[in-house]
Design a protein around this motif. Structure first.
Motif, short mmCIF file in Angstrom:
data_model
loop_
_atom_site.label_atom_id
_atom_site.label_comp_id
_atom_site.label_asym_id
_atom_site.label_seq_id
_atom_site.Cartn_x
_atom_site.Cartn_y
_atom_site.Cartn_z
N HIS A 10 35.98 44.56 37.29
CA HIS A 10 37.32 44.64 37.81
C HIS A 10 37.46 43.67 39.02
O HIS A 10 36.84 42.61 39.12
CB HIS A 10 37.64 46.19 38.24
N GLU A 24 37.17 51.20 42.87
CA GLU A 24 36.18 50.69 41.96
C GLU A 24 35.68 49.33 42.37
O GLU A 24 34.56 48.89 42.45
CB GLU A 24 36.10 51.12 40.55
N HIS A 79 29.56 48.74 37.57
CA HIS A 79 30.88 49.56 37.44
C HIS A 79 30.60 51.15 38.33
O HIS A 79 29.51 51.21 38.49
CB HIS A 79 31.26 49.93 36.21
N VAL A 80 31.61 51.63 38.49
CA VAL A 80 31.88 53.08 38.98
C VAL A 80 32.51 53.91 38.05
O VAL A 80 33.66 53.56 37.48
CB VAL A 80 32.30 53.05 40.47
ZN LIG Z 1 34.70 49.96 35.66
#
Ligand SMILES: [Zn+2]
Length: 187
Positions: A10, A24, A79-80
């Motif tokens: 992102h 995130e 990622h989260v």
């Molecule tokens: Zn993500």
């Protein structure tokens, strides 16, 4: 020279998952900066390129094109998660085989060991960055931003260090990196 492409998920207009006052995109950037610093400062034989180094939004195709054009040896996307569950999981492209499966096993294990995250398992997913990258690729999902306990961990700089350490230790193993040896000052 092992060429690592680091992709903080992102960025910019795309905040990614949000919850408990966290975004995130900020967590993924911090984790990747720490992975980069740790590997560059402590190991030789590694070259690192990042999909972004600030709060910008490269499109998914531009990320994989950058890694492909550079000739990366490994694509690591950080990622989260969200959705209310808890813990850590990792993804590779379905049916991709070796050496990606070994890389997933090694890095996944190091992250679980370093963080103590609940282990949600090693998974497969048809995600753009896994499908369109022309090198072994792994996507990690580090805790759930909308889970109060995971979010408390993600707010703790010491815990973010642990996540980065786990990723870095995994890379050290798969790339067989050697610690930087101090130069002989006596010449
Ligand atoms: Zn993500």
């Amino acid at each position: 020279m092992f060429k690592l492409f680091l992709d903080p998920g992102h960025g910019g207009k795309d905040s990614g998952a949000t919850g408990n006052g966290l975004m995130e995109k900020n967590i993924t950037l911090k984790i990747c900066q720490l992975i980069r610093d740790r590997l560059q400062n402590e190991y030789e034989g590694i070259d690192i390129l990042m999909s972004r180094t600030g709060d910008s939004y490269p499109t998914l195709p531009s990320r994989t094109e950058k890694a492909n054009a550079w000739g990366a040896d490994f694509y690591l996307s950080v990622h989260v998660n969200s959705g209310g569950a808890t813990g850590f999981e990792s993804f590779i492209y379905p049916g991709v085989g070796q050496p990606t499966t070994s890389y997933q096993n090694t890095i996944h294990q190091e992250i679980v060991k370093a963080t103590g995250f609940y282990d949600r398992g090693k998974k497969q997913g048809d995600f753009h960055v896994l499908r369109e990258s022309r090198m072994p690729a792994l996507l990690t999902e580090n805790g759930f931003i909308d889970n109060i306990e995971d979010a408390a961990k993600l707010k703790d700089p010491n815990f973010i260090e642990k996540i980065a350490k786990g990723h870095a230790q995994g890379i050290v193993k798969i790339a067989n990196l050697k610690p930087i040896t101090p130069k002989d000052s006596a010449g």
